[in-house]
Design a protein around this motif. Sequence first.
Motif, short mmCIF file in Angstrom:
data_model
loop_
_atom_site.label_atom_id
_atom_site.label_comp_id
_atom_site.label_asym_id
_atom_site.label_seq_id
_atom_site.Cartn_x
_atom_site.Cartn_y
_atom_site.Cartn_z
N VAL A 135 1.10 -1.16 -0.24
CA VAL A 135 -0.17 0.17 -0.46
C VAL A 135 0.84 1.08 -0.12
O VAL A 135 1.88 0.95 0.68
N GLN A 136 0.40 2.38 -0.79
CA GLN A 136 1.84 2.73 -0.79
C GLN A 136 0.56 4.71 -1.08
O GLN A 136 -0.30 4.38 -1.55
N ALA A 137 1.09 5.47 -0.60
CA ALA A 137 0.91 6.81 -0.18
C ALA A 137 2.02 7.36 -0.11
O ALA A 137 3.40 7.11 0.56
N ILE A 143 2.00 11.97 6.36
CA ILE A 143 1.84 12.90 7.06
C ILE A 143 0.52 13.87 7.87
O ILE A 143 0.76 13.35 8.89
N GLN A 144 -0.02 14.72 6.81
CA GLN A 144 -0.78 15.05 6.73
C GLN A 144 -2.20 14.20 7.99
O GLN A 144 -2.99 14.59 8.36
N ARG A 145 -1.82 12.93 6.81
CA ARG A 145 -2.93 11.52 7.85
C ARG A 145 -2.75 11.08 9.46
O ARG A 145 -3.61 11.43 9.97
N VAL A 147 -1.35 13.80 11.49
CA VAL A 147 -1.06 15.17 12.18
C VAL A 147 -2.98 14.87 12.33
O VAL A 147 -2.89 15.72 13.29
N GLU A 148 -3.58 14.66 11.55
CA GLU A 148 -5.17 14.90 11.13
C GLU A 148 -5.81 14.03 11.76
O GLU A 148 -7.15 14.55 12.51
N LEU A 149 -5.39 12.88 11.64
CA LEU A 149 -6.80 11.96 11.68
C LEU A 149 -5.56 10.78 13.44
O LEU A 149 -6.94 10.86 14.00
N ARG A 150 -4.55 11.38 13.62
CA ARG A 150 -3.92 10.83 14.63
C ARG A 150 -3.18 11.98 15.95
O ARG A 150 -3.15 11.69 17.27
N GLY A 151 -3.41 12.91 14.97
CA GLY A 151 -3.34 13.80 16.39
C GLY A 151 -1.87 13.92 16.92
O GLY A 151 -1.13 14.64 17.88
N LEU A 152 -0.69 13.88 15.32
CA LEU A 152 0.39 13.78 15.92
C LEU A 152 0.72 15.50 15.71
O LEU A 152 0.49 15.50 14.77
N THR A 153 2.37 15.98 16.55
CA THR A 153 2.42 16.93 15.60
C THR A 153 3.58 16.39 14.01
O THR A 153 3.85 15.18 14.11
#
Length: 207
Positions: A135-137, A143-145, A147-153
């Motif tokens: 699976v490739q992105a 990184i955006q996912r 940050v936005e979905l898992r709350g990481l910095t």
Amino acid sequence: MYLIGLTGGIASGKSTVAKRLASWGAVGIDADQLAREVVEPGTPALAAIVNEFGDDILLADGSLNRPALGAIIFTDPASRQLLNAITHPAVRQLTRARVAAAAAADPHAIVVYDVPLLAEAIAGGLVTFDLIVVVQADADTRIQRMVELRGLTLEEATHRISAQASDSERLALADVVIDNSGTLDATLAQVDALWERARTAESRKNA
Ligand code: ATP
């Protein structure tokens, strides 16, 4: 039985793909979950870890204190080797047992083994895969996912990606690449095509 090895970098969409395949009837086996199971309270592996690292490595409820163990092995390669010598054989044994159980329950099962470290599993001759799916992105999307979905910095997300094998190392192993940089629907359409391919291949394999 038809065995798919499913891998991808962190937050690439492995679980999303595995879940869709399971909804079609695939039997999912999750390497991370097996790695947790082998050190649950009462297991020989946890007893061996306590023997090596002491009681301090346990939480009050008798379960493994992962952050504490992580801190030790992070700074001490010899400890890491010791730990791997305990856990790796247990994980290998459990993986093989789960794959065998799936085949015994249904000789035509399509089994999906979700494993972040697929290259190591192949190199170690763990099981023989019929198909390797990556699976490739792109890194920015992952990184955006995170940050936005898992709350990481942003820093944490970037660090997690750079700590992993490169995309090209993973892609070199792939029979099928699922592109998960686009919409969820676009990804699910690719997964559905993969499911049809696997079913056809499984019926030919056992014909
Ligand atoms: P990990 O490496 O942490 O196990 P993973 O590879 O299993 O992650 P997922 O959990 O499937 O990845 O996906 C990462 C996050 O991105 C999840 O929050 C998921 O819901 C979301 N996601 C996955 N695919 C898409 C997509 N095409 N569009 C938008 N969000 C997505």
